[in-house]
Write an enzyme that holds these catalytic residues in place. Structure first.
Site, PDB file in Angstrom:
ATOM      1  N   LYS A  49       0.827  -1.264  -0.049  1.00  0.00           N
ATOM      2  CA  LYS A  49      -0.045   0.086   0.071  1.00  0.00           C
ATOM      3  C   LYS A  49       0.844   1.158  -0.061  1.00  0.00           C
ATOM      4  CE  LYS A  49      -3.747  -2.388   2.214  1.00  0.00           C
ATOM      5  NZ  LYS A  49      -3.166  -3.498   1.672  1.00  0.00           N
ATOM      6  N   GLY A  50       0.571   2.321  -0.809  1.00  0.00           N
ATOM      7  CA  GLY A  50       1.090   3.503  -0.830  1.00  0.00           C
ATOM      8  C   GLY A  50       1.791   3.749  -2.046  1.00  0.00           C
ATOM      9  N   CYS A  51       1.958   2.662  -2.852  1.00  0.00           N
ATOM     10  CA  CYS A  51       2.975   2.912  -4.136  1.00  0.00           C
ATOM     11  C   CYS A  51       2.015   3.552  -5.217  1.00  0.00           C
ATOM     12  CB  CYS A  51       3.422   1.244  -4.687  1.00  0.00           C
ATOM     13  SG  CYS A  51       4.729   0.656  -3.387  1.00  0.00           S
ATOM     14  N   GLN A  52       2.646   4.065  -6.079  1.00  0.00           N
ATOM     15  CA  GLN A  52       1.666   4.498  -7.201  1.00  0.00           C
ATOM     16  C   GLN A  52       1.197   3.586  -8.189  1.00  0.00           C
ATOM     17  OE1 GLN A  52       4.207   7.531  -9.447  1.00  0.00           O
ATOM     18  NE2 GLN A  52       2.538   7.732 -11.199  1.00  0.00           N
ATOM     19  N   SER A  53       1.997   2.523  -8.435  1.00  0.00           N
ATOM     20  CA  SER A  53       1.716   1.362  -9.188  1.00  0.00           C
ATOM     21  C   SER A  53       1.156   0.203  -8.188  1.00  0.00           C
ATOM     22  CB  SER A  53       2.713   0.743 -10.161  1.00  0.00           C
ATOM     23  OG  SER A  53       3.305   1.739 -10.815  1.00  0.00           O
TER      24      SER A  53
END
Length: 138
Positions: A49-53
């Site tokens: 969680k928290g990744c752009q992808s």
């Protein structure tokens, strides 16, 4: 080979490339070498969680060592997690927890990433260590 030795080998390989775009191409190539994670295993509990992808990370513990598998819907992101897998896969949980993940700063990649992608590197390292923590000192 120790984590430090694998890190040094990776940094030396990246050092062959003078241009940051060549380094990115190399990293993307590392990502392409990762086996695809089957769709049915790309579940929300494996999502970082928290990744752009979208990045899925799976970890298993066998014979005292961690094995990591990952996939992403982005080639560069899959390549970035491949860097960590290359260094940490097959290591003991305790060694992973003690590993200096700052090597990623030495690759020269972070400075050419958008802030959200650079943050993803920290999230990946944190998640890999978290999965190792679940099996530390077993």
């Amino acid at each position: 080979m120790s984590i430090e030795a694998k890190t040094q080998e990776l940094l030396e390989e990246l050092g062959f490339f003078q241009d940051w775009t060549e380094r990115y191409e190399y990293v993307i190539g590392l990502g392409k070498q990762l086996s695809a994670m089957p769709q049915d295993q790309q579940t929300s509990d494996k999502l970082i969680k928290g990744c752009q992808s979208q990045v899925w990370l799976d970890a298993s513990y066998t014979d005292g060592r961690m094995q990591y598998r990952a996939d992403s819907d982005s080639l560069i992101t899959k390549g970035m997690i491949a860097l960590f897998i290359r260094v940490l896969d097959g290591e003991t949980p305790d060694a992973i927890l003690q590993a200096d993940m700052g090597f990623i700063d030495q690759t020269g990649l972070k400075e050419h990433l958008a802030p959200t992608r650079a943050n993803a590197l920290n999230l990946m390292a944190t998640q890999m260590k978290q999965r190792a923590l679940e099996h530390a000192s077993d």
